[in-house]
Design a protein around this motif. Structure first.
Motif, PDB file in Angstrom:
ATOM      1  N   VAL A 118      -0.247  16.829  17.422  1.00 42.98           N
ATOM      2  CA  VAL A 118       0.117  16.515  19.106  1.00 42.98           C
ATOM      3  C   VAL A 118      -0.063  17.653  19.270  1.00 42.98           C
ATOM      4  CG1 VAL A 118       1.341  16.510  20.645  1.00 42.98           C
ATOM      5  CG2 VAL A 118       1.607  15.025  18.270  1.00 42.98           C
ATOM      6  N   GLY A 119       0.235  19.098  18.059  1.00 43.96           N
ATOM      7  CA  GLY A 119       0.288  20.671  19.056  1.00 43.96           C
ATOM      8  C   GLY A 119      -0.773  21.418  18.869  1.00 43.96           C
ATOM      9  N   ARG A 120      -1.940  20.769  18.295  1.00 41.88           N
ATOM     10  CA  ARG A 120      -3.501  21.415  18.420  1.00 41.88           C
ATOM     11  C   ARG A 120      -3.628  20.652  20.012  1.00 41.88           C
ATOM     12  NH1 ARG A 120      -8.707  19.248  15.971  1.00 41.88           N
ATOM     13  NH2 ARG A 120      -9.956  20.573  16.040  1.00 41.88           N
ATOM     14  N   ILE A 121      -4.142  19.629  20.094  1.00 36.42           N
ATOM     15  CA  ILE A 121      -4.253  18.975  20.948  1.00 36.42           C
ATOM     16  C   ILE A 121      -3.274  19.929  22.621  1.00 36.42           C
ATOM     17  CG2 ILE A 121      -4.159  17.265  22.367  1.00 36.42           C
ATOM     18  CD1 ILE A 121      -4.632  14.813  20.400  1.00 36.42           C
ATOM     19  N   LEU A 122      -1.681  20.171  22.468  1.00 38.39           N
ATOM     20  CA  LEU A 122      -1.369  20.658  23.337  1.00 38.39           C
ATOM     21  C   LEU A 122      -2.182  22.128  23.888  1.00 38.39           C
ATOM     22  CD1 LEU A 122       2.635  19.715  22.700  1.00 38.39           C
ATOM     23  CD2 LEU A 122       0.688  18.432  25.329  1.00 38.39           C
ATOM     24  N   ASP A 123      -2.056  22.383  22.174  1.00 34.78           N
ATOM     25  CA  ASP A 123      -2.708  24.006  22.790  1.00 34.78           C
ATOM     26  C   ASP A 123      -4.276  24.569  23.588  1.00 34.78           C
ATOM     27  OD1 ASP A 123      -0.072  25.451  21.456  1.00 34.78           O
ATOM     28  OD2 ASP A 123      -1.644  25.311  19.820  1.00 34.78           O
ATOM     29  N   ALA A 124      -4.953  22.787  22.517  1.00 30.97           N
ATOM     30  CA  ALA A 124      -6.238  22.710  24.029  1.00 30.97           C
ATOM     31  C   ALA A 124      -6.067  22.715  25.450  1.00 30.97           C
ATOM     32  CB  ALA A 124      -7.185  21.985  22.887  1.00 30.97           C
TER      33      ALA A 124
ATOM     34  N   ASN B 189       4.823  12.910  25.780  1.00 26.03           N
ATOM     35  CA  ASN B 189       4.504  12.211  26.596  1.00 26.03           C
ATOM     36  C   ASN B 189       2.836  11.294  26.714  1.00 26.03           C
ATOM     37  OD1 ASN B 189       6.048   9.469  25.989  1.00 26.03           O
ATOM     38  ND2 ASN B 189       5.927   9.274  28.198  1.00 26.03           N
ATOM     39  N   LEU B 190       1.915  11.692  27.547  1.00 25.33           N
ATOM     40  CA  LEU B 190       0.619  11.204  27.307  1.00 25.33           C
ATOM     41  C   LEU B 190       0.073  11.322  25.560  1.00 25.33           C
ATOM     42  CD1 LEU B 190      -1.118  10.327  30.639  1.00 25.33           C
ATOM     43  CD2 LEU B 190      -1.467  12.210  29.397  1.00 25.33           C
ATOM     44  N   VAL B 191       0.330  12.628  25.958  1.00 26.19           N
ATOM     45  CA  VAL B 191      -0.360  12.490  24.485  1.00 26.19           C
ATOM     46  C   VAL B 191      -0.486  11.756  23.379  1.00 26.19           C
ATOM     47  CG1 VAL B 191      -1.091  14.553  22.333  1.00 26.19           C
ATOM     48  CG2 VAL B 191      -1.116  15.110  24.703  1.00 26.19           C
TER      49      VAL B 191
ATOM     50  N   PRO C  26     -13.069   9.129  18.926  1.00 30.93           N
ATOM     51  CA  PRO C  26     -13.983  10.233  19.257  1.00 30.93           C
ATOM     52  C   PRO C  26     -13.666  11.643  18.696  1.00 30.93           C
ATOM     53  CG  PRO C  26     -12.073   9.199  20.819  1.00 30.93           C
ATOM     54  CD  PRO C  26     -11.534   8.832  20.150  1.00 30.93           C
ATOM     55  N   SER C  27     -14.683  12.370  18.844  1.00 24.10           N
ATOM     56  CA  SER C  27     -14.709  13.887  18.561  1.00 24.10           C
ATOM     57  C   SER C  27     -13.120  14.571  19.606  1.00 24.10           C
ATOM     58  CB  SER C  27     -15.979  14.415  18.832  1.00 24.10           C
ATOM     59  OG  SER C  27     -15.797  14.816  20.112  1.00 24.10           O
TER      60      SER C  27
ATOM     61  N   ILE D  78     -12.011  13.813  23.291  1.00 22.46           N
ATOM     62  CA  ILE D  78     -10.140  13.363  23.369  1.00 22.46           C
ATOM     63  C   ILE D  78      -9.102  14.633  24.150  1.00 22.46           C
ATOM     64  CG2 ILE D  78      -7.860  14.056  22.139  1.00 22.46           C
ATOM     65  CD1 ILE D  78      -9.207  13.172  19.509  1.00 22.46           C
ATOM     66  N   ILE D  79     -10.044  15.359  24.319  1.00 19.53           N
ATOM     67  CA  ILE D  79      -9.464  17.011  24.997  1.00 19.53           C
ATOM     68  C   ILE D  79      -9.844  16.221  26.915  1.00 19.53           C
ATOM     69  CG2 ILE D  79      -9.478  19.207  26.085  1.00 19.53           C
ATOM     70  CD1 ILE D  79      -7.440  18.297  23.762  1.00 19.53           C
ATOM     71  N   ARG D  80     -11.219  16.280  27.196  1.00 23.02           N
ATOM     72  CA  ARG D  80     -11.783  15.490  27.978  1.00 23.02           C
ATOM     73  C   ARG D  80     -10.833  14.149  28.683  1.00 23.02           C
ATOM     74  NH1 ARG D  80     -16.411  16.960  26.615  1.00 23.02           N
ATOM     75  NH2 ARG D  80     -17.106  14.861  25.596  1.00 23.02           N
ATOM     76  N   ASN D  81     -11.100  13.075  27.810  1.00 22.77           N
ATOM     77  CA  ASN D  81      -9.999  12.272  28.259  1.00 22.77           C
ATOM     78  C   ASN D  81      -8.623  12.266  28.171  1.00 22.77           C
ATOM     79  OD1 ASN D  81     -12.393  10.664  27.752  1.00 22.77           O
ATOM     80  ND2 ASN D  81     -11.956  10.010  25.724  1.00 22.77           N
ATOM     81  N   LEU D  82      -8.356  13.560  27.726  1.00 33.20           N
ATOM     82  CA  LEU D  82      -7.264  13.880  28.221  1.00 33.20           C
ATOM     83  C   LEU D  82      -6.453  14.092  29.706  1.00 33.20           C
ATOM     84  CD1 LEU D  82      -5.035  14.398  24.648  1.00 33.20           C
ATOM     85  CD2 LEU D  82      -4.590  12.573  26.894  1.00 33.20           C
ATOM     86  N   HIS D  83      -7.180  15.225  29.678  1.00 28.80           N
ATOM     87  CA  HIS D  83      -7.497  15.900  31.541  1.00 28.80           C
ATOM     88  C   HIS D  83      -8.015  15.155  32.233  1.00 28.80           C
ATOM     89  CE1 HIS D  83      -6.783  20.517  30.922  1.00 28.80           C
ATOM     90  NE2 HIS D  83      -8.390  20.442  29.624  1.00 28.80           N
ATOM     91  N   ALA D  84      -8.318  14.105  32.022  1.00 29.40           N
ATOM     92  CA  ALA D  84      -8.619  13.096  33.289  1.00 29.40           C
ATOM     93  C   ALA D  84      -7.565  12.240  33.528  1.00 29.40           C
ATOM     94  CB  ALA D  84      -9.717  12.011  32.973  1.00 29.40           C
ATOM     95  N   ALA D  85      -7.149  12.175  32.271  1.00 29.33           N
ATOM     96  CA  ALA D  85      -5.601  11.320  32.392  1.00 29.33           C
ATOM     97  C   ALA D  85      -4.726  11.773  32.671  1.00 29.33           C
ATOM     98  CB  ALA D  85      -5.317  10.334  31.003  1.00 29.33           C
TER      99      ALA D  85
END
Ligand SMILES: *Cc1c(COP(=O)(O)O)cnc(C)c1O
Length: 451
Positions: free
Chosen positions: A10-16, A29-31, A45-46, A50-57
């Motif tokens: 989670v931490g790595r994703i939040l940073d990105a 929460n969304l992540v 997915p790569s 994942i980051i692209r999908n999360l940005h869209a969400a």
């Protein structure tokens, strides 16, 4: 067999993800929800995907936040777009009351406990030419209060089948009646109800005669309904209260607007002998969400004594905005100060001038919009047979869906409609103060790849 990619932390994703203008707990929460889905899925997915999908969400989540939009639908009272926008001074009075203590239930002349909405009720009574008036949360609440009150001992409410209407999503008169504990006694048929139908239905269990103004659909052809004065006479003879739900509650002469039908006003309905009327504050009155009840003083006083009224009463912010709106009518300034009345008065020439100005300020469009004809509607369950001549910006596009989607995601979001293969924005419902924002939103779509 290919090895399954590991789920990132989670931490790595939040940073990105970097900075996003939403509260951090919502993002986290969304992540977490997103990762929970990935854990159950066949393949991961790569990281970049994942980051692209999360940005869209996250973009979608931010769009669900309550925010101003530009209404280019041509529907003046659009329930999904918040119905009537408030005028400047109504919004200012709301702001002033919001940020300070006030005399909500304090009587300044005596220094004693006072009554909520005392002044407003007096203003509303004058506006409706009624003995008394009161305010609740919305017109549905007004109906519930009235029905609960009158059906305490006897339960039956007489209503014409032609008036058992559904108004917008999920609001059905029969459901409201049942939820209030009233027993529905339908009379007549969908297209014909006679005085005899009413007369024959009245019995020892009858508590009330209810009329509902058919404000969101028009019926023509073989239609018969009972004249108001006949029903008033019948109610008088049978000693029954007669209540009319007016729905939209126009207090101005709506037939002054071209192509618009006359809408019964509370004053004329009460003058005709109906005991109580109720209507919405945020439809043709142009105020905040509220429900107004007006009519005979003894009935209004009894409704105010109902313990259930406590659960339906309005907040000080609503009362402040409604008070200013109603005062505009009483001093004869409503046409200029209540936005929906100003919108209804706008002429095609005025709208064309605005359209020309907007188009002249658009830069670098391969195919700029052109001025087209429009038909504005009051909408919001109001004046179904009426459509006003209007003026639109017409966009001819390869993909109207894509353009509409990008405008909805704009800053501010812009909502239009499609007709005859074009995407259209009706200028009657775009508030004049929003023209510059509209230009900016259109320009942003154009520079992000063009329409
Ligand atoms: C719109 C409408 C209502 C509901 O009013 P709200 O203020 O949205 O609760 C009830 N009755 C009629 C006839 C209406 O048109």
């Amino acid at each position: 067999m290919t090895t399954r990619r590991a789920i990132p932390a989670v931490g790595r994703i939040l940073d990105a993800l970097g900075h996003f203008p939403l509260p951090r707990p919502l993002i986290t929460n969304l992540v977490r929800q997103h990762l929970a889905v990935l854990r159950k899925s066949e393949s991961v997915p790569s990281f970049d995907e994942i980051i692209r999908n999360l940005h869209a969400a996250l973009d979608d989540l931010a769009l669900t936040k309550l925010q101003p939009v530009i209404n280019g639908t041509g529907i003046v009272l659009h329930t999904n777009l918040g119905r009537a926008p408030l005028g400047v001074s109504a919004a200012e009075s709301l702001g002033a009351i919001a940020q300070q203590y006030n005399n909500l239930e304090f009587d300044l002349p005596s220094g004693e406990r006072g009554y909520r909405a005392q002044y407003l009720e007096q203003c509303l009574a004058l506006l409706c030419e009624a003995e008394a008036a009161m305010v609740v949360n919305n017109c549905a609440a007004a109906l519930v209060l009235i029905l609960r009150h009158f059906t305490r001992r006897k339960r039956q409410v007489i209503i014409s089948r032609g008036e058992l209407v559904q108004i917008g999503g999920g609001f059905r008169i029969p459901d409201i009646l049942e939820a209030s504990g009233a027993q529905l006694r339908e009379v007549g048929t969908t297209n014909r109800t006679t005085l005899a139908d009413y007369r024959e239905a009245i019995g020892p269990e009858t508590a009330l005669i209810l009329r509902v103004h058919r404000s969101n659909f028009a019926m023509s052809g073989f239609v018969e309904s009972v004249k108001a004065e006949e029903l008033v006479e019948l109610a008088r003879k049978k000693r029954l209260p007669l209540v009319e739900d007016l729905g939209s509650g126009a207090v101005v002469a709506t037939e002054q607007w071209p192509q618009v039908d006359h809408e019964p006003t509370p004053a004329e309905t009460l003058r005709g002998g109906v005991h109580l009327v109720c209507f919405s504050g945020d439809k043709l009155l142009g105020g905040p969400q509220s429900g107004i009840i007006a009519g005979q003083a003894r009935h209004v006083a009894a409704l105010k004594r109902e313990p259930f009224f406590r659960a339906l009463r309005c907040d000080k912010l609503i009362l402040a905005a409604l008070q200013t709106t109603v005062e505009h009518y009483l001093v004869g300034e409503a046409e200029a100060a209540v936005p929906i009345l100003t919108q209804m008065r706008a002429t095609p020439n005025e709208l064309t001038a605005r359209a020309e100005k907007i188009i002249a300020q658009l830069r670098g469009w391969a195919v700029p919009p052109v001025i087209g004809p429009g038909r504005s509607q009051l909408g919001g369950g109001t004046l179904p047979g009426s459509a006003l001549e209007s003026v639109t910006l017409d966009f001819v596009l390869k993909s109207a869906d894509d353009f509409a989607r990008r405008l909805r995601r704009g800053k501010p979001p812009v909502i239009g409609y499609r007709a005859g293969g074009k995407f259209k924005l009706d200028l009657r419902t775009v508030l004049p103060a929003q023209d510059d924002f509209l230009i900016a939103a259109l320009q942003a779509v154009a520079s992000a790849g063009g329409p």
